[in-house]
Structures are given as structure tokens and as C-alpha cells.
Design an enzyme around this catalytic site. Structure first.
Site, PDB file in Angstrom:
ATOM      1  N   SER A 283       8.809   8.038 -44.320  1.00  0.00           N
ATOM      2  CA  SER A 283       8.310   6.980 -43.442  1.00  0.00           C
ATOM      3  C   SER A 283       9.254   5.804 -43.249  1.00  0.00           C
ATOM      4  CB  SER A 283       6.949   6.480 -43.941  1.00  0.00           C
ATOM      5  OG  SER A 283       5.965   7.449 -43.671  1.00  0.00           O
TER       6      SER A 283
ATOM      7  N   GLN B 185      -2.391  11.789 -40.747  1.00  0.00           N
ATOM      8  CA  GLN B 185      -1.585  12.934 -40.322  1.00  0.00           C
ATOM      9  C   GLN B 185      -2.149  13.565 -39.053  1.00  0.00           C
ATOM     10  OE1 GLN B 185       1.085  13.168 -41.845  1.00  0.00           O
ATOM     11  NE2 GLN B 185       0.855  12.837 -44.039  1.00  0.00           N
TER      12      GLN B 185
ATOM     13  N   TYR C 176      -2.985   2.771 -41.780  1.00  0.00           N
ATOM     14  CA  TYR C 176      -1.646   3.372 -41.708  1.00  0.00           C
ATOM     15  C   TYR C 176      -1.745   4.815 -41.227  1.00  0.00           C
ATOM     16  CZ  TYR C 176       3.076   4.560 -43.358  1.00  0.00           C
ATOM     17  OH  TYR C 176       4.391   4.957 -43.448  1.00  0.00           O
TER      18      TYR C 176
ATOM     19  N   ASN D  12       0.611   8.169 -39.299  1.00  0.00           N
ATOM     20  CA  ASN D  12       1.706   8.818 -38.571  1.00  0.00           C
ATOM     21  C   ASN D  12       1.305   9.091 -37.129  1.00  0.00           C
ATOM     22  OD1 ASN D  12       3.352   8.896 -40.843  1.00  0.00           O
ATOM     23  ND2 ASN D  12       2.665  10.939 -41.451  1.00  0.00           N
TER      24      ASN D  12
END
Length: 381
Positions: free
Chosen positions: A84, A140, A170, A172
């Protein structure tokens, strides 16, 4: 090598102590070794590369094996998966696109992906994607999302848990989509835009999204439960966690982000500043584009505890900084990163001209990384 005269110089170190003599190269090496050697033993890390930027100058240190089976040592050229920490490259590239006038953070997401017709996307801006505040996008993207059609289906069927901007979670799938959409007006792929607009101008010649064949020899093996692994391909992987780099290039990356005044390309210089601007406050942390910042000076506990997954991955109330506050030199700017077989950490304090890069071919707990970095930088004050 440092000049002897430099060793006698005094520098102000208000945050940890009053005055301290400038450190010699050997003293820096001793400080780093005293922290990293026991860390590697405790965490059973096969190999590490560390760069310390002290008074603006990089110092490099390597230990252990990049490839156990083939007995390849870690070198200054060894490529590590950044995980990350790749998001900081995404943030700067996005900032560059803003500086070029190609995108605005206030733009609706649907401007760049009109196929997102679901009502839930009304009111979600690029800012929300870039800063994990869209309303609860997941950490994800599911493994069964393997192409662009499936990706659209995934986003079309996602339902927010909160209104945009209420909480930071948080993800992705959030910043990854930001990176993909931010380069659309350029007409380039994400990898091409990153290479042309960020990597080449900063002379990061050993930083890759796709590691070319002639660089494979330097690509470290990651290790998970003692077995060698590399990151698996996935949708929006380049944008969220797909960069590989060497300790030399990562030191250069820190230097550019710590002081962009030497960056010749004006849009890139502005992009670096925009990535460290403060868009939301979450507790005592400020969210930038990829980068996360805390006011300096600070207590070690605030960054160490804040890096724990229980905090870092929690849905926490976000307070918008409107208008966004420009980059603050008195900041601890940092980012952790992991893949299945690698663990990385980058931190710097622009006001102190001080920074650190820690690259390992094993993932290990974030608080351990942050504490090690803190201990090293504290002694270099």
C-alpha cells in the site's frame, strides 16, 4: 561520506532534545543496526533494505537474503513489493492530473465512469474515492472480479453504509478506482501515465508496476510461513498495491516528497504538494492523497497505535477540512504497505529534512515497523 566539519555542526532538535551534534555515517549505521538487527531476528525476516535520509542525504543499509533458496543477498538494487505504499504514487499522480487541469477532486465519479448509473453514486466525488470516504467501499475487490465488466458489476451493486464524507474506511477498492479514473483524461493507461509523469521525471529507473524480464534477477522473493510468494494479479492492483521498487529509488521518492522544490516539472511539484494537503481529520491523523499526516512534534504512541489494524482498518468519523489545508512542513508524513510476502514503511518529517524507508521480504505487524522507524529517527534528532 560526510565532511568532518559537518560532524561538529549543531542542529536544533526541538521535538526530542535541545541540541545534538550532527551524526557521522558510522553513528547513523550503528543507530540503524541496533534497531533493525534484533527486529529481523524477532520477526524472522529473511532480508531487509533500509534508507535513512539525514539532513537531506540518503544512507543505505542492507541485511539478509532476497532469495533464500538461491542464496541471493539483499542489495541496494533489490526490488521489493511496496504494497500500500503504492498508494502514495497514486496520490501524487492524481495530484499531477489535478495540477494539469485534467480532473478536479470535486468532480462526480460518474463524470469519468458514466456507466455507474446506480443512485448510490450520486453525490460521490473523486475526493471521496481518493480518501476512503465514499461511504464504506470494502478493503478488497473480491477475487472473482477478474475483468472490467465484472468490476463495473461490483461497483454498480455496492451499497454504501454511510453518506459520502461521514466516515473513513480504508479501502483498496476506493483509492484504486480513484487512480484508474484520474488518468482517464490523459488517454494513457495507469502504468503509462505513472511511468511518464512520475517515475521518469523523478529518475526512478528501478520502480515498476510490471517488473521487466531484465530486472527479474533483482526481484526479491517474498516469504509467507517460510514459503516464497509474489503478489497475485488483481483488478486495480497497480493503483492500490502493485508498485515494486529498490531502496535507492524509495529514498529518492522520499526526498522528492519531502522537498519538491528541486522537481523540475511544475505539475508534478504541485501534485506532490496536493498529495500532502489535508482533506479530512480522523482523530489526530490527517488524510492526504495516499499519504497520511500527523502534526509534529508528536508522541510515539499516536503513530504506533494508529498503525494497528484495529485502528487503521476501522470505520472512523471523518471531519472535512474545507478548504483543504496545504501541506504542513511540521508533519510526520507516512504510509505502511504489505503484500502476502512483503512489508514496507515510509516516513518523513519535512521540517527536519529527516526520513526513513524500510523494505522487508516478509510482512510483519505495522506497529512494530512504526516503532522501529520512530526509534531510529528519534536518535537522529
Amino acid at each position: 561520506m560526510m565532511k568532518k566539519s559537518l560532524c561538529c555542526a549543531l542542529l536544533l532538535t526541538a521535538s526530542f532534545s535541545t541540541f545534538a551534534a550532527a551524526k557521522t555515517e558510522q553513528q547513523i549505521a550503528d543507530i540503524v543496526n541496533r534497531t533493525i538487527t534484533p527486529l529481523m531476528q524477532e520477526q524472522a525476516i529473511p532480508g531487509m533494505a533500509v534508507a535513512v535520509i539525514y539532513q537531506g542525504k540518503p544512507y543505505y543499509f542492507t541485511w539478509g537474503k532476497a532469495d533464500i533458496a538461491n542464496n541471493h543477498p539483499v542489495t541496494q538494487q533489490t526490488l521489493f513489493e511496496l504494497g500500500s505504499v503504492s498508494k502514495t504514487f497514486n496520490g501524487v499522480l492524481g495530484g499531477d492530473a489535478i495540477a494539469r487541469g485534467e480532473i478536479k477532486l470535486s468532480d462526480p465519479v460518474t463524470k469519468y465512469w458514466p456507466e455507474l448509473t446506480g443512485k448510490q453514486w450520486q453525490g460521490i466525488r473523486l475526493l471521496h474515492l481518493a480518501t476512503y470516504t465514499a461511504g464504506g467501499l470494502p478493503l478488497q475487490i473480491p477475487d472473482d472480479v477478474r475483468d472490467k465488466a465484472a468490476l463495473l458489476h461490483f461497483y454498480q451493486n455496492w451499497q454504501p453504509q454511510w453518506t459520502p464524507g461521514a466516515k473513513r474506511l480504508y479501502a483498496n477498492s476506493s483509492i484504486g478506482l480513484f487512480g484508474a479514473l484520474a488518468v482517464k483524461p490523459s488517454g494513457m493507461s495507469y502504468e503509462e501515465a505513472m511511468t511518464r509523469r512520475v517515475l521518469q521525471p523523478l529518475k526512478l529507473a528501478h520502480t515498476w508496476i510490471t517488473v521487466p524480464q531484465n530486472e527479474q534477477k533483482d526481484y526479491a522473493r517474498g516469504y509467507r510461513e517460510g514459503k516464497p510468494v509474489h503478489v497475485s494479479p488483481g483488478q486495480l492492483d497497480a493503483e492500490a498495491y502493485g508498485v515494486k521498487s529498490s531502496v535507492i529509488d524509495m529514498a529518492r521518492w522520499v526526498q522528492a516528497n519531502m522537498d519538491a522544490s528541486h522537481v523540475q516539472e511544475k505539475t508534478l511539484q504541485q501534485g506532490i504538494a496536493l498529495a500532502q494537503s489535508r482533506y479530512w481529520r480522523i482523530g489526530d491523523m490527517y488524510q492526504g492523497l495516499g499519504w497520511e499526516m500527523l502534526n509534529w512534534p508528536l508522541k510515539a504512541d499516536s503513530i504506533i497505535n494508529g498503525s494497528d489494524s484495529k485502528v487503521a482498518l476501522a470505520a472512523l468519523p471523518a471531519v472535512e477540512v474545507n478548504p483543504p489545508a496545504p501541506a504542513v512542513k511540521a508533519s510526520w508524513v507516512h504510509k505502511t504497505g504489505s503484500t502476502g510476502g512483503f512489508g514496507s514503511y515510509v516516513a518523513f518529517v519535512p521540517e527536519k529534512n529527516l526520513g526513513i524507508v524500510m523494505l522487508a521480504n516478509k510482512s510483519y505487524p505495522n506497529p512494530v515497523r512504526v516503532e522501529a522507524a520512530w526509534r531510529i529517527l528519534e536518535k537522529l534528532q
